[in-house]
Every structure is written in structure tokens, then in C-alpha cells.
Design an enzyme around this catalytic site. Structure first.
Site, PDB file in Angstrom:
ATOM      1  N   LYS C  37      51.681  21.548  58.669  1.00 43.45           N
ATOM      2  CA  LYS C  37      50.662  22.224  57.872  1.00 43.45           C
ATOM      3  C   LYS C  37      51.333  23.385  57.135  1.00 43.45           C
ATOM      4  CE  LYS C  37      46.010  24.213  58.611  1.00 43.45           C
ATOM      5  NZ  LYS C  37      44.948  24.417  59.624  1.00 43.45           N
ATOM      6  N   SER C 112      40.558  22.821  58.670  1.00 43.70           N
ATOM      7  CA  SER C 112      41.382  23.175  57.536  1.00 43.70           C
ATOM      8  C   SER C 112      42.685  22.374  57.463  1.00 43.70           C
ATOM      9  CB  SER C 112      41.713  24.665  57.589  1.00 43.70           C
ATOM     10  OG  SER C 112      42.482  24.949  58.748  1.00 43.70           O
ATOM     11  N   SER C 136      40.105  23.129  63.365  1.00 40.64           N
ATOM     12  CA  SER C 136      40.862  22.626  62.220  1.00 40.64           C
ATOM     13  C   SER C 136      41.784  21.461  62.544  1.00 40.64           C
ATOM     14  CB  SER C 136      41.663  23.750  61.586  1.00 40.64           C
ATOM     15  OG  SER C 136      40.791  24.650  60.952  1.00 40.64           O
TER      16      SER C 136
END
Lengths: 90, 444, 439
Positions: C37, C112, C136
């Protein structure tokens, strides 16, 4: 949340808000904080911790070391005579 | 008059408070790493030594110490603060509610806590338009903040307070020698009802000046029937006056929250493992109480040498205290460089004891002590002039000492140190101190 | 027709689904391939965490989980798209591309870690490092039809993770199968002196114990999309067929979790984001002639996106004098109370079972019509375990109109291996479906 409060919060947070933003965020935060009122129903307690699991007495010995070459870091900060320049102070 | 102090001292660690960067002096931005630069993703980790020293200071100041302590983020925006928050302690300082004995009076200590120093700013540019040149070497340097109750009653007393506190802390944990110049102080002062905070004063001399000016300013306002406004003021070192800080800088809302990256700390075990040394002034108080000697003598002893004071206490077990004082501050301290050898102390004790019991007279006792120190009698006599010359030569060669002395009488210590060293113990510390003072006073 | 190469799939995931912000130019054969990420720092890549304020930032170090995967023979093939600083549930608050759902590009990947969910789904065998603060990892795993493991708080070092909320952030893994997650989880777990909160963990169990009794809180079954409820209920007989008991329980304190989470997360976030002011990040040397307050305000007002500003304002408010004890301190106490509530359930049951998301992956046009509060409420099932720092795994448990539905299992602190045991068992009883990819 009124505009006066949101203006004060924005100033503390160093954010400049347009009138439209001020209006919108005041409305959003008002709705959000109203829904948070349920917190008042939770039983009061003095016992709190900063972490969800116990993190106790994790300490580092007093041994100087530098893993990353400071010259590399200075290079990333655009130094002048080794100083990092910033904005006006007054 | 009421004065309360908020003092910041740098702790004598080798690495920074939350990262392993060295604390030794360096070129600008050489002692830096992602942690003390506030790089996202870097994390603080607490220096064990800093916590130990901080707890030692809290305990020395007789504070209440919580079992659980943690750190907090104090958020404010300034160009010297890499994360725009400072990791400090808020709800759980290391110590609260302590006290410090100042010449027989108890000065309240409100709190003792640890925090990181921000970077150092150099102002560059035309006055009023200066921009910041930041050196992050100082960012993350460990500081202890000590806050007193408003128990001090004059600028002089405030200065003496820090002076004596530094003597004690230096012996306790080895604070740096320059603390009289580098200590950073915020002071609250009120001569009437309303108090004013004078922020960011560096060094003892500036502190006394700032407080004197501020007290005078407040007295004048009151005498003129005006009100003292509660506010924050800054000390202008150049003009030696305090000026009102701009409103903008005082209305910051720090929004304290806990610092989750460090977890929390239990003080109990660490406190039990601490071995606190007896500090000089505390020892002097004990000497006065235990042996009934004069306070000035006790202070002179402990400030000369802790080993000499050890010998004094040893002698007190065998002879009346006034005899022990006479011999330790006289011929013994005069030949301390050789007599500090603990192996010959038993013999020394025997000589002093024999004198006290009347088996030998003072002249014989002195002869034996000097013999023990390996000094021949002829050498020992007529050295007054040597000492006087040694001192005056040094002052001639170092005129800056005299200039320093005019501002701060402590500068005499350099000369005393030199004379003690050069005379290789032929003179007692008392003789040296008196001679240096005499000469400095005469020239200054 | 032969299967497309991994490299072609990575390119496809980047171009067609906007799963990556940056990728490598070629793959090292002989190494396994993983992504991170974009809020995880890695040498050789920018780390922008979905924010314009971090444009051009090239960190001088690897985040510990990345360092450890590389050392174990992995190649970091790219950085995945995300909501700015993790602020969102649909990855729509991204300055570097909004990832599109692998099952339907008109729908969200969740957030996210949306790019991580898409990459894990589109690339077989791929391991995606995700980060969860309030859901997330679970959210994107559910919406992208993959397995997502969120470890116990403090199990995986956060060194090199660009912070959202330091008492909540957890680095975890997403992949098509629990087996491959189990294979790499031991590599990234374990103490790291560079993150003190990772140094309080007990050793990771070699092999987990299969949970035999799951608690299903009835509070979690309220406010669900009927299609999700139906798919989730369809999974229960399969679990029982595996010998796992599912019993309904009540956890009334769960209603405090969402506000407490948002208060703590935004309070911490608003301090973490204070550093983005133009001194080091978002630097604009040509504007140094401004007073620092104006300069900082200018950089921040332009650099942060809409949701980041909203959360900064909310978090700053919650810790201000006069509101701090009502919101911030109260939320810390509520977290402790909720840990107690989970513990009571764990006296009778091995884990807590719920659906992961209350609705199917939403269409972008529907997301645009949601108010911020409605978006926050979408996380009501993933927030509780995240707030209390307990490990949880989300696995696909059904499909509705070709869209995946996920279920989430929560265990007590440090029991990740039990969860992976259950997830592996589940894979033997339930067949996952993945969209057909033709790069």
C-alpha cells in the site's frame, strides 16, 4: 457546530477555508458530532490506556548510532550552508 | 513579590531522547535521522538513561512519583518543530508535589517531566523580515523541565535557587558544566495581584536581569495607579527589557493527546534500582546537623571535594569536629593531591588524634602531616609569595577572566582551578580561594 | 490459450483497474512477488499515501514489513492506490487514481486499501501488504472477493508506515487464499526495535487451533442490505458442516465503537498530519517570504484533500480544551470497556463472526451521493475489532449478482494463527470465484 467554532478549529489546524467549505464542514461535523452523542451514555471510567494491548517499559539503551547518512537527509531538505531554510518568523 | 520558575535543563545522555542520534556538538544538521526530522513512518523509542536520570531528579526533589507514566503530544506550529508537535509529558509527569531546600527555606516543586527539545533557529535577513535557518541537531535532545511553586521572593533568590539546584543536579546526574549559561527559563512574576509570564530567558544572568526589570515595571505601574495586565512577555537581551509577546503566539490550543508509539512505563522497579548519590548541599546540611560545624565551612568542604569531606567525616569519628575542620581545611586540603590517597588516611587520622589528645602539639602534628605528604618543611615555608605570583601571572596572561569576573564572580573558579593545580597541593583550598578573591577584587 | 503472465496481470491491474500508483519495469523470476500500500515506505518508490502533499517524497528507508519480505526472497512489484492517508472506505479519496472493482469497474474496491484488494484479486498468488486502521483490510477484501488478514495491534512493525492513527494502525496481508497469507505472515510478524509497540508481543504460534465455536452478535445483523444478510446466512450451514458451532450473542457496547473509533483516529491523525506544512513536505521555497503561519496554512490548505481536511477539523476539535475529556478521554475509556466486552464473549466462544460490509460493493455514482456520516457508518462492522486491536480475517462467503460478499471473524489478541486455521478450513468447504481476466 457553528461557524465561529469551525473557524477557530480551522485556525488552530492551520487550514484556510472558503465560505463554502466553512458552511459544508460545519454541517458535516454537526451531523457527525450529533451521532457521537451516544458516547455520553457510555459509563464513565478513569481507567484508560493509550494502546489496545499493553506496551510497557520498551526502552532503548543510550548508545549513539546513525543508520542513515545525514548527508543524504540534508540533500533531501534543500539545505543552504547545512541549514534548512524556512519561512519568515515575523 | 512572588516568583515561580519553569526551568529546562539538558540531560547528560550520549544519544537523543527518542532516537539514537548523538548529542555531541556537531556541524549544523549532522546529528539527524528520520525520527528527529519527523519523517512519516519513523517512530520514537525512549532512551532508558534519560528516564533513569529524570526519575532520579524527581526523587531527589522529593516528588510524588506515579507508578504509571506515559508521554503526550503537545501540538503547535513552529518552524523549529519537525512534527509540529512536541513529545512531552502532560497527565503523568515523572514527579509532582516536591520541594527543594534553599538556605533553610522549602521551595515547592510542582512538577518534573521529560520532553524533547525542538531544533535551533538562526534568524537570517533584515530585522522584521528574518526567515528561519533551522539546525535540527538540537531536535530531540532530552530536556528535564522543573516547575516551581511561586515561592521565590526576589530576582536574587531566583538566581540563587537555580545556582544551588545546578550544583546539586550536577553531582546527582552530571549535568553539563555550562548550565548556568544554557538553562532556559520561563518565569512567573507578580509584585501585586496579577502575574506576568516572562518566557524564554536563557542563562542565569539574563534571568536575574529580566526579573529585575519586570519587577520594576510592575512596581511603577502600581505606583502610578495602573493595572498590571496578565500576559506573556519576552526578554530582549540586547535592550535588557521585557516586551509584550504578540497575542497570536499565546492563543495556541495544544490539544494534548497521548503518544501511543511509546507505550507506557512503570516507575517502581526503576526507582528501586536507582542509587542516588548524596548531593553536595544536602551533605552540607547534614554536616551542620551532625557535627555542629558552621554552614559556610560545611559548604566550603563539600564544594571543594567530596573525598575531602569523606576524610573530614572520618576524622570526626575520632576527634572533635572543630579539630577536624581545622586540619581538613588547613594543611590537609593544602596537600590534598598526595593526601587524597586513601591508603594513608589511617596514619593521618592517628596524627590528628594524637594532637587532639595532647600527645603531640600542633607544630609537630603539622610537621608529621607534611612529612606524610612528602613536603619538606623548608619548601612549605615562604610559599605565600609563590602563590600570589602564580595567581597574578595567570590573571596577567588571561585578561578575559577578569572581564568575565566583572559580570559573574564565578569566573574566579578558572583561576582557583589553575592555582590549585599548579601549586600541586602546597596550599589549602581556603588559602587559594582567599588569595584569588583578594587579587580579583583588587583588579576588578 | 495459456494463462497470462504475472507481469501482464500487474500491468492490467494498473492500467484497467488503477490498482497501482507505480510498478516495477520487470519481474525477477525466482522471487515471489508482493505489493505494498502506498503508505508503506520503500526504497526506489515514492511514498505518497494517496496525498498530493507527499508528491515526490522518496523515503530513504524500507518499512520493516517490506524489508522482511524482501529478505525472505520477495520482490516489491508496486505500490497500491489508497484513500488519502487511509481516510475513506471506498478509495475514492485518492490523489493518485481511484481503483476499480475487479468484479465490476463501475463499483468501488472498498477502502482504504482498495488498490491492494484489487491487486490481490486480479493477480493469482499475489501477496498485497495492506494497512487497516478501522477496516481498511477487511473492507477491500470483502468487496474484492479475497482473503484479508488484519493482525493484532503491535504484531507487525509499523516502522515505515505513514501514520493515520498510531494506536489503531495495523499492517496486514491480502491475497486470494489464506494459505498464501499463512505462508508470509510469519515473515512480517515479530518484534522490531524501531517500533516499540511491536516489542510487547508473545511469540507467534507455529500452528493455530481451529476455532470450534463462533459468537454472532445480534447487533451486527441490524442495518444490513437484505442481499448481504441472505448470502451471509447461507454461509452458516457450511460452517456448521465444518463442525463449527455458531451461536447468537449480544454485545450491546458495540454501539459505542464507531464514535470512539472516529474520535481516537481523527485525534491522532490531526497531530500526525501537522508535520505536512511545507518545511519538509510540500516545500515551496519561493514562498518563504510569507510569515510562517500563513505559509503553513497555504501549503496545508492546498495540499490536503477534502476528507483529510474534514478529519483534521474533527480530530482537532475532539482534543481541544473544553471538548477533550468528553470526546478524546472518554473514547480511550470506551476502548478499554469494549476490550472487556469481547473478553466476556471469548470466555464462551473462540471467535466472533459477522458479515464484513453491510452492503455490496457500491457504484461510484451512489458513493457520490453519500454524506460523510453515511460513509463513516458503512464501517460499523469492521470498526469494533480494529478499535480494540484484535486480529480479524475477512473471507468471501457468498456471491450476489456476480459480486462478492465477505464474512469477518475476530479472535482475541495474538490469535492470528487460529483465524488462519479457520480460513484455510473454510477454503476446503467453500469455493471462491474470481473474475476472468484477459489482459
Amino acid at each position: 457546530m457553528d461557524r465561529e467554532t469551525i473557524a477557530k478549529v480551522a485556525k488552530v489546524a492551520r487550514l484556510a477555508l472558503t465560505d463554502e467549505e466553512m458552511e459544508r464542514y460545519a454541517q458535516d461535523l454537526d451531523a457527525i458530532l450529533n451521532s457521537f452523542a451516544v458516547l455520553d451514555e457510555a459509563p464513565a471510567s478513569d481507567t484508560y490506556a493509550l494502546n489496545p494491548v499493553p506496551v510497557v517499559d520498551v526502552l532503548r539503551e543510550d548508545e549513539p548510532a546513525q543508520e542513515i547518512d545525514p548527508q543524504l537527509l540534508r540533500g533531501q531538505m534543500g539545505t543552504y550552508e547545512d541549514y534548512v531554510r524556512g519561512p519568515r518568523l515575523s | 513579590m512572588k516568583i515561580g520558575l519553569e526551568m529546562h535543563f539538558q540531560l547528560p545522555t550520549r544519544s537523543k531522547l527518542f532516537c539514537p542520534c548523538p548529542t555531541a556538538p556537531a556541524e549544523p544538521n549532522h546529528n539527524i535521522c528520520p525520527v528527529c526530522l519527523g519523517y512519516p513512518g519513523s517512530r520514537p523509542s525512549l532512551n532508558r538513561k534519560a528516564l533513569e536520570i529524570g526519575l532520579g531528579i524527581a526523587q531527589f526533589l522529593d516528588c510524588r512519583i506515579e507508578e504509571r507514566v506515559w508521554f503526550s503530544r503537545k501540538t503547535y506550529f513552529y518552524p523549529d518543530l519537525p512534527k509540529n508537535f512536541q513529545i512531552t509529558q502532560y497527565e503523568t509527569p515523572l514527579g509532582t508535589d516536591g520541594r527543594f531546600e534553599l538556605n533553610g527555606r522549602s521551595i515547592g516543586i510542582w512538577r518534573v517531566h521529560l520532553e524533547e527539545d525542538p531544533g535551533r533557529i538562526r534568524r537570517v535577513g533584515r530585522p522584521g523580515e528574518e526567515i528561519a535557518f533551522v539546525d535540527y541537531n538540537r531536535s530531540g535532545i532530552p530536556l528535564v523541565e522543573i516547575v516551581t511553586a511561586p515561592d521565590l521572593t526576589s530576582p536574587e533568590e531566583a538566581r540563587t535557587f537555580i545556582d544551588q539546584l545546578v550544583i546539586e543536579l550536577r553531582a546527582l546526574c552530571g549535568l553539563e558544566a555550562q548550565d548556568e549559561q544554557t538553562v532556559r527559563v520561563d518565569a512567573n512574576i507578580s509584585v501585586g495581584e496579577e502575574r506576568v509570564e516572562v518566557k524564554n530567558v536563557q542563562g542565569l544572568r539574563n534571568l536575574e536581569r529580566a526579573l529585575r526589570f519586570e519587577a520594576g515595571r510592575q512596581y511603577k505601574l502600581i505606583a502610578a495607579g495602573k493595572r498590571v495586565v496578565r500576559e506573556t512577555r519576552r526578554f530582549d537581551e540586547e535592550r535588557k527589557v521585557t516586551t509584550s509577546a504578540r497575542e497570536k503566539e499565546t492563543e495556541e490550543d495544544y490539544g494534548y493527546i497521548g503518544e501511543p508509539d511509546l507505550g507506557e512505563f512503570r516507575t517502581g522497579n526503576m526507582l528501586r534500582a536507582l542509587d542516588l548519590k548524596e548531593t553536595p548541599l544536602a551533605r552540607a546540611r547534614r554536616l551542620v546537623a551532625s557535627y555542629g560545624i558552621a554552614e559556610v565551612t560545611a559548604k566550603q568542604l563539600v564544594l571543594t571535594s567530596s573525598r575531602l569531606t569523606d576524610l573530614f567525616e572520618e576524622l570526626c569519628h575520632h576527634v572533635p569536629a572543630e579539630r577536624a575542620v581545622a586540619w581538613t581545611t588547613g594543611p590537609i586540603s593544602g596537600n590534598w593531591s598526595t593526601l587524597q590517597d586513601q591508603a594513608i588516611w589511617p596514619e593521618l587520622v592517628q596524627i590528628v588524634k594524637a594532637d587532639a589528645e595532647g600527645h603531640i602539639n600542633d607544630i609537630e602534628a603539622k610537621r608529621r602531616i607534611l612529612a606524610l605528604a612528602g613536603v619538606r618543611q623548608e619548601e612549605a615555608s615562604g610559599t605565600e609569595d609563590d602563590l600570589s605570583k602564580l595567581i597574578s601571572d595567570y590573571i596577567d596572561a588571561h585578561p578575559e577572566v577578569l572581564a568575565d569576573y566583572r559580570r559573574n564572580p564565578k569566573a574566579a573558579n578558572t583561576v582557583i582551578g589553575h592555582a590549585m593545580k599548579e601549586s600541586r597541593g602546597r596550599h589549602s583550598s581556603k588559602e587559594v580561594v582567599e588569595e584569588v578573591k583578594r587579587q580579583m577584587e583588587r583588579r576588578a | 490459450m495459456s494463462a497470462p503472465s504475472t507481469y501482464a496481470l500487474i500491468q492490467y491491474a494498473q492500467r484497467r483497474h488503477l490498482a497501482f500508483t507505480e510498478t516495477v519495469d520487470g519481474l525477477d523470476e525466482g522471487r515471489f512477488h508482493f505489493s505494498a500500500k502506498d503508505n508503506l515506505c520503500a526504497l526506489g518508490f515514492q511514498a505518497r499515501a494517496g496525498s498530493a502533499v507527499l508528491e515526490g517524497y522518496r523515503p530513504p528507508f524500507d518499512a520493516t514489513p517490506i524489508h522482511r519480505l524482501k529478505a525472505a526472497g520477495g520482490q516489491l512489484v508496486g505500490k497500491t492506490t489508497m484513500d488519502e492517508f487511509g481516510f475513506g472506505s471506498f478509495s475514492t479519496n485518492s490523489a493518485h487514481g481511484v481503483p476499480l472493482n475487479p468484479f465490476d469497474p463501475d463499483r468501488s474496491c472498498g477502502g482504504s486499501s482498495g488498490g491492494a484488494g484489487a491487486a490481490a484479486c486480479l493477480i493469482p498468488g499475489h501477496i498485497a501488504l495492506g494497512v487497516s486502521t478501522g477496516g481498511s483490510i477487511s473492507g477491500p477484501a470483502s468487496f474484492c472477493g479475497v482473503v484479508g488478514l488484519t493482525p493484532t495491534y503491535g504484531r507487525v512493525s509499523r516502522y515505515g508506515l505513514i501514520d493515520y492513527g498510531n494506536s489503531l494502525d495495523k499492517v496486514g496481508l491480502l491475497s486470494r487464499s489464506a494459505a498464501s497469507i499463512a505462508q508470509h505472515f510469519g515473515t512480517i510478524a515479530g518484534p522490531d526495535p524501531k517500533d516499540p509497540t511491536s516489542c510487547a508481543q508473545p511469540p507467534l504460534a507455529g500452528k493455530g487451533r481451529m476455532p470450534s465455536s463462533l459468537a454472532l452478535p445480534r447487533e451486527a445483523m441490524e442495518n444490513l442490505d437484505p442481499a448481504v444478510r441472505k448470502a451471509f446466512q447461507g454461509a452458516l450451514p457450511v460452517l456448521r458442516g465444518m463442525g463449527v458451532a455458531v451461536e447468537e450473542v449480544s454485545m450491546p457496547s458495540l454501539r459505542f465503537a464507531l464514535p470512539a473509533y472516529y474520535v481516537l483516529a481523527t485525534s491522532e491523525a490531526s497531530t500526525n498530519l501537522a508535520r505536512y506544512c511545507g518545511m519538509r513536505f510540500g516545500r515551496r521555497e519561493e514562498e518563504f517570504n510569507q510569515h510562517f503561519n500563513d505559509f503553513f496554512t497555504g501549503v496545508r490548505s492546498e495540499g490536503f484533500g477534502d476528507e483529510a481536511k474534514r478529519r483534521i477539523l474533527l480530530g482537532t476539535f475532539c482534543r481541544m480544551v473544553g471538548f477533550r475529556s468528553r470526546y478524546y478521554l472518554k473514547s480511550l475509556a470506551v476502548r478499554q470497556m469494549l476490550i472487556g466486552e469481547y473478553r466476556r464473549v471469548f470466555q464462551e466462544h473462540d471467535a466472533v463472526l459477522t458479515p464484513t460490509m453491510p452492503f455490496l460493493p457500491p457504484r461510484f455514482e451512489d458513493i457520490r451521493r453519500m454524506t460523510p456520516l453515511e460513509m463513516y457508518l458503512a464501517d460499523f462492522l469492521t470498526i469494533p475489532p480494529n478499535l480494540v486491536g484484535m486480529p480479524h480475517v475477512s473471507v468471501p462467503c457468498g456471491y450476489v449478482d456476480g459480486l462478492p460478499v465477505g464474512m469477518q471473524v475476530v479472535a482475541d489478541h495474538w490469535k492470528e494463527m487460529d483465524l488462519l486455521e479457520l480460513a484455510k478450513g473454510w477454503e476446503g468447504a467453500f469455493l471462491y470465484t474470481f473474475p476472468e481476466v484477459r489482459p
